[in-house]
Write an enzyme that holds these catalytic residues in place. Structure first.
Site, PDB file in Angstrom:
ATOM      1  N   PHE A   1      58.594  33.653 -16.810  1.00  0.00           N
ATOM      2  CA  PHE A   1      59.925  33.189 -16.366  1.00  0.00           C
ATOM      3  C   PHE A   1      59.732  33.192 -14.855  1.00  0.00           C
ATOM      4  CE2 PHE A   1      64.093  33.328 -14.622  1.00  0.00           C
ATOM      5  CZ  PHE A   1      64.929  32.101 -15.044  1.00  0.00           C
TER       6      PHE A   1
ATOM      7  N   ASP B   1      54.558  37.411  -9.194  1.00  0.00           N
ATOM      8  CA  ASP B   1      55.865  37.223  -9.195  1.00  0.00           C
ATOM      9  C   ASP B   1      56.836  38.644  -9.455  1.00  0.00           C
ATOM     10  OD1 ASP B   1      58.844  36.935  -9.759  1.00  0.00           O
ATOM     11  OD2 ASP B   1      58.527  34.959 -11.062  1.00  0.00           O
TER      12      ASP B   1
ATOM     13  N   LYS C   1      65.905  39.502  -6.669  1.00  0.00           N
ATOM     14  CA  LYS C   1      66.717  40.264  -7.476  1.00  0.00           C
ATOM     15  C   LYS C   1      67.265  41.793  -6.824  1.00  0.00           C
ATOM     16  CE  LYS C   1      66.638  38.781 -12.157  1.00  0.00           C
ATOM     17  NZ  LYS C   1      65.479  37.846 -12.475  1.00  0.00           N
TER      18      LYS C   1
HETATM   19  C1  PLP Z   1      65.224  36.656 -12.310  1.00  0.00           C
HETATM   20  C2  PLP Z   1      63.907  35.901 -12.066  1.00  0.00           C
HETATM   21  C3  PLP Z   1      63.388  34.920 -11.328  1.00  0.00           C
HETATM   22  C4  PLP Z   1      64.443  33.911 -10.912  1.00  0.00           C
HETATM   23  O1  PLP Z   1      65.296  34.217  -9.799  1.00  0.00           O
HETATM   24  P1  PLP Z   1      66.465  33.655  -9.285  1.00  0.00           P
HETATM   25  O2  PLP Z   1      67.192  34.389  -8.251  1.00  0.00           O
HETATM   26  O3  PLP Z   1      67.650  33.434 -10.573  1.00  0.00           O
HETATM   27  O4  PLP Z   1      66.126  32.387  -8.769  1.00  0.00           O
HETATM   28  C5  PLP Z   1      62.116  34.581 -11.160  1.00  0.00           C
HETATM   29  N1  PLP Z   1      61.086  35.386 -11.720  1.00  0.00           N
HETATM   30  C6  PLP Z   1      61.446  36.518 -12.286  1.00  0.00           C
HETATM   31  C7  PLP Z   1      60.270  37.307 -12.791  1.00  0.00           C
HETATM   32  C8  PLP Z   1      62.527  36.743 -12.665  1.00  0.00           C
HETATM   33  O5  PLP Z   1      62.895  37.814 -13.123  1.00  0.00           O
END
Ligand code: PLP
Length: 399
Positions: free
Chosen positions: A139, A224, A253
């Site tokens: 994700f 990420d 986050k």
């Molecule tokens: C939540 C998340 C995102 C997206 O972040 P947003 O602030 O909602 O755009 C991207 N990568 C990972 C691993 C995430 O957990």
């Protein structure tokens, strides 16, 4: 009609239909608890989806917000912004010494990483070296580029055509990575521990192997760490568990402790593929958010919250494992630090609903996985309380 019912009705009328909301309206938070509009209290093990690392309304965050709001909220990146420079320096020194681009969310941070990888490859190699290798069940966000990168069709269905130049391979499969990386690949994008995809931890050799492979093939390794970063897994950044360094890392986050901020950090040689005008964000790294994020980072470091997450997380995992042995429909307890999960053989959502009724906020990560990402400041007493509620709730499941 209760105040909450009324609000739910208005939400349905006036808000875009993008969320299936629980029928509660949080109005106040303090530490690891929130209160809803009806006055009910909840133990918050969702933490705004791994955002509220210092809990709610931490005194240092409140004070930083107050002081900076009386000083300077926003000026443009056309000028040099002191707290932004200080935050960039702190992130760089605490990670792998790269340069930082600030934005406002995780998706934007990944978007910046994807753009940087292509720009770097174009400058260094040629324009046909533009492919990004991504993982299934990953994700990375909801923009067009990041839903394309995300390896779960449910997030991109109906939004086609997706962006060209993305390839998906199984996570935790080095041989697949070896086959997938070719003369057209510019980068590999991977979560060190998959979050939304079900809290999946790779085998110990995977990330070091991927690091080596990327180095040999001169492909960027982009991690990420939007969910895993900022102490969540028991290290400031999850890659530290495997003693490797990425070329590019993305954060969001927990970075702002509740304020919207994202960051993309890249090794200097890579970062310098961006020149003035290449990429930008109006709000990115403004004085307000960077002051608060610097306060959050300083507190994570001063209070050794990564170590705390490791220690409390180990205790929590042990208690989850005990639950797993008692309920046959609990397949596994897993996770690192305070990013933990219970994989079930039954739907997770009803259990989340019933925990909420009992005053515990938790998340799912896929249809049959319960996810726990509490503030890093929780103690054993709060873990015990959450386990107690979970136990009562799991006991209601038919066996
Ligand atoms: C939540 C998340 C995102 C997206 O972040 P947003 O602030 O909602 O755009 C991207 N990568 C990972 C691993 C995430 O957990």
């Amino acid at each position: 009609m209760s105040a909450t019912d009324e609000l739910m009705a208005q939400a349905a009328r006036y808000l875009a239909n993008t969320y299936a909301r629980f029928p509660i309206a949080p109005v106040k938070g303090s530490g690891v608890r929130v209160w809803d509009a009806e006055g009910k209290t909840y133990l918050d093990f969702a933490a705004g989806i791994a955002v509220d690392v210092l809990g709610h309304c931490h005194p240092k965050v409140v004070e930083a917000i107050r002081a900076q709001s009386e000083t300077l909220l926003h000026v443009s990146n056309l000028y040099v912004i002191e707290p932004q420079v200080r935050l960039a320096r702190a992130l760089s020194e605490q990670s792998f010494g790269g340069k930082v681009f600030f934005c406002n969310s995780g998706a934007e941070a990944n978007e910046a990483a994807i753009k940087l990888a292509r720009r770097y490859a174009t400058a260094r190699w040629s324009s046909d070296r533009h492919e990004i290798v991504c993982m299934r069940d990953s994700f990375h966000g909801r923009t067009m580029a990041t839903v394309t990168a995300t390896g779960q069709p449910k997030y991109s269905q109906g939004f086609e055509p997706l962006l060209p130049g993305f390839k998906h391979i199984p996570f935790n499969d080095l041989a697949a990575a070896e086959r997938a990386i070719d003369s057209r690949t510019c980068a590999v994008l991977v979560e060190p521990i998959q979050g939304e995809g079900g809290v999946r931890i790779p085998d110990d050799g995977y990330l070091p192997g991927l690091r080596q492979l990327c180095s040999e093939r001169e492909v960027l390794l982009m991690l990420d760490e939007v969910q895993t970063g900022m102490g969540r897994t028991g290290r400031l950044f999850a890659y530290e568990h495997w003693s490797i360094q990425p070329d590019v890392m993305t954060l969001a986050k927990g970075l702002g402790g509740g304020l919207p901020i994202g960051a993309m950090i890249a090794k200097e040689t890579v970062a310098d593929a961006f020149v003035p005008g290449s990429h930008a964000s109006t709000f990115g790294g403004n004085p307000f958010v960077t002051t608060v994020a610097l306060t959050v980072l300083t507190e994570i470091l001063d209070a050794r919250l990564s170590d705390r997450a490791a220690k409390i997380g180990a205790y929590f995992l042990e208690r989850l494992r005990q639950l797993a042995t008692r309920y046959p429909f609990v397949k596994e307890a897993r996770g690192r630090g305070l990013m933990l999960a219970l994989e079930l053989s039954v739907p997770a959502k009803p259990i989340v609903n019933r925990c909420l009724e009992r005053g515990l906020l938790i998340l799912i990560a896929g249809d049959q996985v319960l996810r726990f990402v509490p503030p890093l400041i929780i103690g054993e007493a709060e873990v015990d309380e959450a386990i107690h509620i979970l136990d009562l709730t799991l006991a209601e499941e038919p066996r």
